[in-house]
Design a protein around this motif. Structure first.
Motif, PDB file in Angstrom:
ATOM      1  N   PRO A  38       0.800  -1.225   0.000  1.00  0.00           N
ATOM      2  CA  PRO A  38       0.000   0.000   0.000  1.00  0.00           C
ATOM      3  C   PRO A  38       0.840   1.285   0.000  1.00  0.00           C
ATOM      4  O   PRO A  38       0.326   2.343  -0.324  1.00  0.00           O
ATOM      5  CB  PRO A  38      -0.811  -0.085   1.285  1.00  0.00           C
ATOM      6  CG  PRO A  38      -0.725  -1.488   1.736  1.00  0.00           C
ATOM      7  CD  PRO A  38       0.521  -2.059   1.151  1.00  0.00           C
ATOM      8  N   LYS A 113      -5.492   1.098   5.270  1.00  0.00           N
ATOM      9  CA  LYS A 113      -6.906   0.870   4.928  1.00  0.00           C
ATOM     10  C   LYS A 113      -7.533   2.081   4.250  1.00  0.00           C
ATOM     11  O   LYS A 113      -8.414   1.935   3.417  1.00  0.00           O
ATOM     12  CB  LYS A 113      -7.678   0.465   6.171  1.00  0.00           C
ATOM     13  CG  LYS A 113      -7.265  -0.906   6.644  1.00  0.00           C
ATOM     14  CD  LYS A 113      -8.001  -1.343   7.877  1.00  0.00           C
ATOM     15  CE  LYS A 113      -7.560  -2.761   8.191  1.00  0.00           C
ATOM     16  NZ  LYS A 113      -7.321  -3.024   9.538  1.00  0.00           N
ATOM     17  N   ASP A 114      -7.106   3.277   4.631  1.00  0.00           N
ATOM     18  CA  ASP A 114      -7.597   4.514   4.012  1.00  0.00           C
ATOM     19  C   ASP A 114      -6.502   5.565   4.144  1.00  0.00           C
ATOM     20  O   ASP A 114      -6.612   6.488   4.936  1.00  0.00           O
ATOM     21  CB  ASP A 114      -8.890   4.980   4.670  1.00  0.00           C
ATOM     22  CG  ASP A 114      -9.426   6.277   4.066  1.00  0.00           C
ATOM     23  OD1 ASP A 114      -8.996   6.650   2.949  1.00  0.00           O
ATOM     24  OD2 ASP A 114     -10.270   6.921   4.715  1.00  0.00           O
ATOM     25  N   THR A 115      -5.459   5.400   3.374  1.00  0.00           N
ATOM     26  CA  THR A 115      -4.273   6.241   3.517  1.00  0.00           C
ATOM     27  C   THR A 115      -4.581   7.715   3.315  1.00  0.00           C
ATOM     28  O   THR A 115      -4.220   8.552   4.154  1.00  0.00           O
ATOM     29  CB  THR A 115      -3.174   5.807   2.521  1.00  0.00           C
ATOM     30  OG1 THR A 115      -2.923   4.408   2.703  1.00  0.00           O
ATOM     31  CG2 THR A 115      -1.898   6.580   2.755  1.00  0.00           C
ATOM     32  N   ILE A 116      -5.252   8.054   2.248  1.00  0.00           N
ATOM     33  CA  ILE A 116      -5.534   9.465   1.951  1.00  0.00           C
ATOM     34  C   ILE A 116      -6.422  10.067   3.033  1.00  0.00           C
ATOM     35  O   ILE A 116      -6.153  11.156   3.543  1.00  0.00           O
ATOM     36  CB  ILE A 116      -6.185   9.627   0.548  1.00  0.00           C
ATOM     37  CG1 ILE A 116      -5.275   9.048  -0.534  1.00  0.00           C
ATOM     38  CG2 ILE A 116      -6.517  11.089   0.273  1.00  0.00           C
ATOM     39  CD1 ILE A 116      -3.887   9.648  -0.594  1.00  0.00           C
ATOM     40  N   GLY A 117      -7.455   9.361   3.418  1.00  0.00           N
ATOM     41  CA  GLY A 117      -8.339   9.849   4.483  1.00  0.00           C
ATOM     42  C   GLY A 117      -7.595  10.040   5.799  1.00  0.00           C
ATOM     43  O   GLY A 117      -7.802  11.037   6.494  1.00  0.00           O
ATOM     44  N   MET A 118      -6.725   9.084   6.122  1.00  0.00           N
ATOM     45  CA  MET A 118      -5.981   9.189   7.365  1.00  0.00           C
ATOM     46  C   MET A 118      -5.006  10.362   7.326  1.00  0.00           C
ATOM     47  O   MET A 118      -4.876  11.096   8.301  1.00  0.00           O
ATOM     48  CB  MET A 118      -5.236   7.898   7.668  1.00  0.00           C
ATOM     49  CG  MET A 118      -4.544   7.945   9.013  1.00  0.00           C
ATOM     50  SD  MET A 118      -4.108   6.333   9.616  1.00  0.00           S
ATOM     51  CE  MET A 118      -5.724   5.662   9.934  1.00  0.00           C
ATOM     52  N   ARG A 120      -5.353  13.084   5.631  1.00  0.00           N
ATOM     53  CA  ARG A 120      -6.175  14.298   5.762  1.00  0.00           C
ATOM     54  C   ARG A 120      -6.616  14.513   7.207  1.00  0.00           C
ATOM     55  O   ARG A 120      -6.721  15.643   7.664  1.00  0.00           O
ATOM     56  CB  ARG A 120      -7.385  14.210   4.845  1.00  0.00           C
ATOM     57  CG  ARG A 120      -7.015  14.389   3.393  1.00  0.00           C
ATOM     58  CD  ARG A 120      -8.227  14.354   2.497  1.00  0.00           C
ATOM     59  NE  ARG A 120      -7.806  14.533   1.115  1.00  0.00           N
ATOM     60  CZ  ARG A 120      -8.482  14.083   0.084  1.00  0.00           C
ATOM     61  NH1 ARG A 120      -9.608  13.428   0.262  1.00  0.00           N
ATOM     62  NH2 ARG A 120      -8.041  14.286  -1.138  1.00  0.00           N
ATOM     63  N   ASP A 121      -6.890  13.431   7.927  1.00  0.00           N
ATOM     64  CA  ASP A 121      -7.285  13.550   9.336  1.00  0.00           C
ATOM     65  C   ASP A 121      -6.098  13.898  10.239  1.00  0.00           C
ATOM     66  O   ASP A 121      -6.258  14.632  11.210  1.00  0.00           O
ATOM     67  CB  ASP A 121      -7.913  12.243   9.834  1.00  0.00           C
ATOM     68  CG  ASP A 121      -9.279  11.987   9.233  1.00  0.00           C
ATOM     69  OD1 ASP A 121      -9.886  12.921   8.661  1.00  0.00           O
ATOM     70  OD2 ASP A 121      -9.754  10.834   9.327  1.00  0.00           O
ATOM     71  N   GLU A 146      -0.224   9.129  -5.524  1.00  0.00           N
ATOM     72  CA  GLU A 146      -1.408   9.794  -5.003  1.00  0.00           C
ATOM     73  C   GLU A 146      -1.057  11.141  -4.398  1.00  0.00           C
ATOM     74  O   GLU A 146       0.069  11.423  -4.066  1.00  0.00           O
ATOM     75  CB  GLU A 146      -2.080   8.929  -3.934  1.00  0.00           C
ATOM     76  CG  GLU A 146      -2.532   7.587  -4.478  1.00  0.00           C
ATOM     77  CD  GLU A 146      -3.351   6.823  -3.464  1.00  0.00           C
ATOM     78  OE1 GLU A 146      -4.292   7.400  -2.934  1.00  0.00           O
ATOM     79  OE2 GLU A 146      -3.009   5.672  -3.238  1.00  0.00           O
ATOM     80  N   PHE A 148      -2.548  13.721  -1.313  1.00  0.00           N
ATOM     81  CA  PHE A 148      -3.453  13.737  -0.176  1.00  0.00           C
ATOM     82  C   PHE A 148      -3.975  15.134   0.126  1.00  0.00           C
ATOM     83  O   PHE A 148      -4.750  15.320   1.049  1.00  0.00           O
ATOM     84  CB  PHE A 148      -2.773  13.168   1.086  1.00  0.00           C
ATOM     85  CG  PHE A 148      -1.717  14.084   1.659  1.00  0.00           C
ATOM     86  CD1 PHE A 148      -2.041  14.980   2.654  1.00  0.00           C
ATOM     87  CD2 PHE A 148      -0.418  14.031   1.207  1.00  0.00           C
ATOM     88  CE1 PHE A 148      -1.083  15.822   3.168  1.00  0.00           C
ATOM     89  CE2 PHE A 148       0.549  14.856   1.719  1.00  0.00           C
ATOM     90  CZ  PHE A 148       0.217  15.760   2.704  1.00  0.00           C
TER      91      PHE A 148
END
Length: 150
Positions: A38, A113-118, A120-121, A146, A148
């Motif tokens: 990933p 599991k959600d690299t971009i979302g993480m 951003r968080d 990608e 982010f």
């Protein structure tokens, strides 16, 4: 988010917590063996998770307390990491005790599991002084694949 109630306690990690850490270990091993993973650089992602962040869960205090971004994913990481001497600092140290490595690998698996979302968080939780380093490590972890940014 991963729960690691075993951090800082005498009890052993649960099977689920060990599975998460093994998933993180598998990500690192696959990348080291040239296989698809990933992250372009799992090590960069782990270093990112060890950047200092804001201690959001604690009521405002006059006492400065370190907090790492990993604590956003693995609650109680800060409490246990603060017991380590010399302390883990800015993701620059190569020394992370074994019980904290389990948490770090579990955090890596959660990030996958959600690299971009993480990312951003986590970015708003990063101390402003470390934002440039955060962005560098995020770019290294993702490679050219990608973006982010919001």
């Amino acid at each position: 988010m991963t729960s690691t109630s075993w951090l800082g306690s005498a009890s052993a990690p649960t099977d689920g917590e060990c599975v998460s850490a093994r998933e993180g270990e598998d990500i690192v091993n696959r990348r080291l063996n040239g296989q698809l993973a990933p992250f372009e650089s799992p090590v960069a992602m782990m270093r990112l998770l060890l950047i200092l962040g804001w201690r959001r869960t604690e009521v405002s205090s006059e006492v400065y307390r370190k907090s790492w971004l990993l604590n956003e994913i693995v609650p109680e990481f800060d409490t246990e990491a603060l017991r380590v001497k010399p302390t883990i600092s800015k993701g620059a140290t190569a020394y992370v005790p074994v019980h904290l490595r389990i948490a770090l690998l579990a955090g890596l698996a959660a990030a996958a599991k959600d690299t971009i979302g993480m990312l951003r968080d986590l970015r708003p939780a990063c101390r402003p002084f470390y934002l440039r380093r955060f962005d560098e490590l995020a770019a290294e972890a993702l490679g050219d694949s990608e973006d982010f940014s919001i």
